[in-house]
Design a protein around this motif. Structure first.
Motif, PDB file in Angstrom:
ATOM      1  N   HIS A  84       0.748  -1.018  -0.050  1.00 37.92           N
ATOM      2  CA  HIS A  84      -0.163   0.120  -0.008  1.00 37.92           C
ATOM      3  C   HIS A  84       0.841   1.152  -0.055  1.00 37.92           C
ATOM      4  N   GLN A  85       1.898   1.446   0.809  1.00 39.27           N
ATOM      5  CA  GLN A  85       2.959   2.407   0.657  1.00 39.27           C
ATOM      6  C   GLN A  85       3.440   2.650  -0.749  1.00 39.27           C
ATOM      7  N   ALA A  86       3.833   1.328  -1.444  1.00 32.90           N
ATOM      8  CA  ALA A  86       4.355   1.625  -2.708  1.00 32.90           C
ATOM      9  C   ALA A  86       3.207   2.047  -3.613  1.00 32.90           C
ATOM     10  N   MET A  87       2.027   1.539  -3.505  1.00 29.10           N
ATOM     11  CA  MET A  87       1.077   2.361  -4.329  1.00 29.10           C
ATOM     12  C   MET A  87       0.456   3.553  -3.923  1.00 29.10           C
ATOM     13  N   GLY A  88       1.007   4.230  -2.946  1.00 27.01           N
ATOM     14  CA  GLY A  88       0.644   5.619  -2.515  1.00 27.01           C
ATOM     15  C   GLY A  88      -0.601   5.816  -1.758  1.00 27.01           C
ATOM     16  N   ASN A  89      -0.872   4.627  -1.124  1.00 32.21           N
ATOM     17  CA  ASN A  89      -2.034   4.882  -0.211  1.00 32.21           C
ATOM     18  C   ASN A  89      -1.745   4.615   1.306  1.00 32.21           C
ATOM     19  N   PRO A  90      -1.171   5.762   1.980  1.00 33.08           N
ATOM     20  CA  PRO A  90      -0.754   5.693   3.377  1.00 33.08           C
ATOM     21  C   PRO A  90      -1.962   5.330   4.344  1.00 33.08           C
ATOM     22  N   LEU A  91      -2.945   5.723   4.048  1.00 34.16           N
ATOM     23  CA  LEU A  91      -4.220   5.219   4.963  1.00 34.16           C
ATOM     24  C   LEU A  91      -4.413   3.784   4.992  1.00 34.16           C
TER      25      LEU A  91
END
Length: 102
Positions: A84-91
């Motif tokens: 998720h971090q790699a996909m740009g989704n921090p939540l």
């Protein structure tokens, strides 16, 4: 015009199919090894910048997650947060990390 794909697309398709197939096979035959293989395969796909495919491979093992030891569950949630971090989704990454803590 030929039907061949560019080399990078062929490699991407091959890696995903290989990892997806390996995890699906382990789910049926040796579920005790499936989570470790899914995490390893997802990392391999992340290294190739295939974030969605990494998520796809990792989520194959979700149905058996609750039955596995806590250490394996932690590996799963850590990899999910990384994807998720790699996909740009921090939540979403934060929610995955919260599952690690309890």
């Amino acid at each position: 015009m030929s039907d061949t794909k560019p080399a990078n697309v062929q490699k991407r398709d091959t890696t995903f199919k290989q990892e997806h197939g390996a995890v699906a096979h382990l789910l049926k035959r040796k579920p005790e090894q499936a989570i470790a293989r899914a995490v390893r395969g997802a990392q391999k796909l992340l290294d190739e910048a295939q974030n969605k495919q990494a998520l796809n491979v990792l989520t194959l093992v979700k149905p058996i997650l609750a039955k596995r030891p806590e250490a394996e569950q932690t590996e799963y949630w850590m990899m999910l947060a990384t994807i998720h971090q790699a996909m740009g989704n921090p939540l979403a990454a934060q929610r995955a990390e919260e599952n690690i803590r309890g």
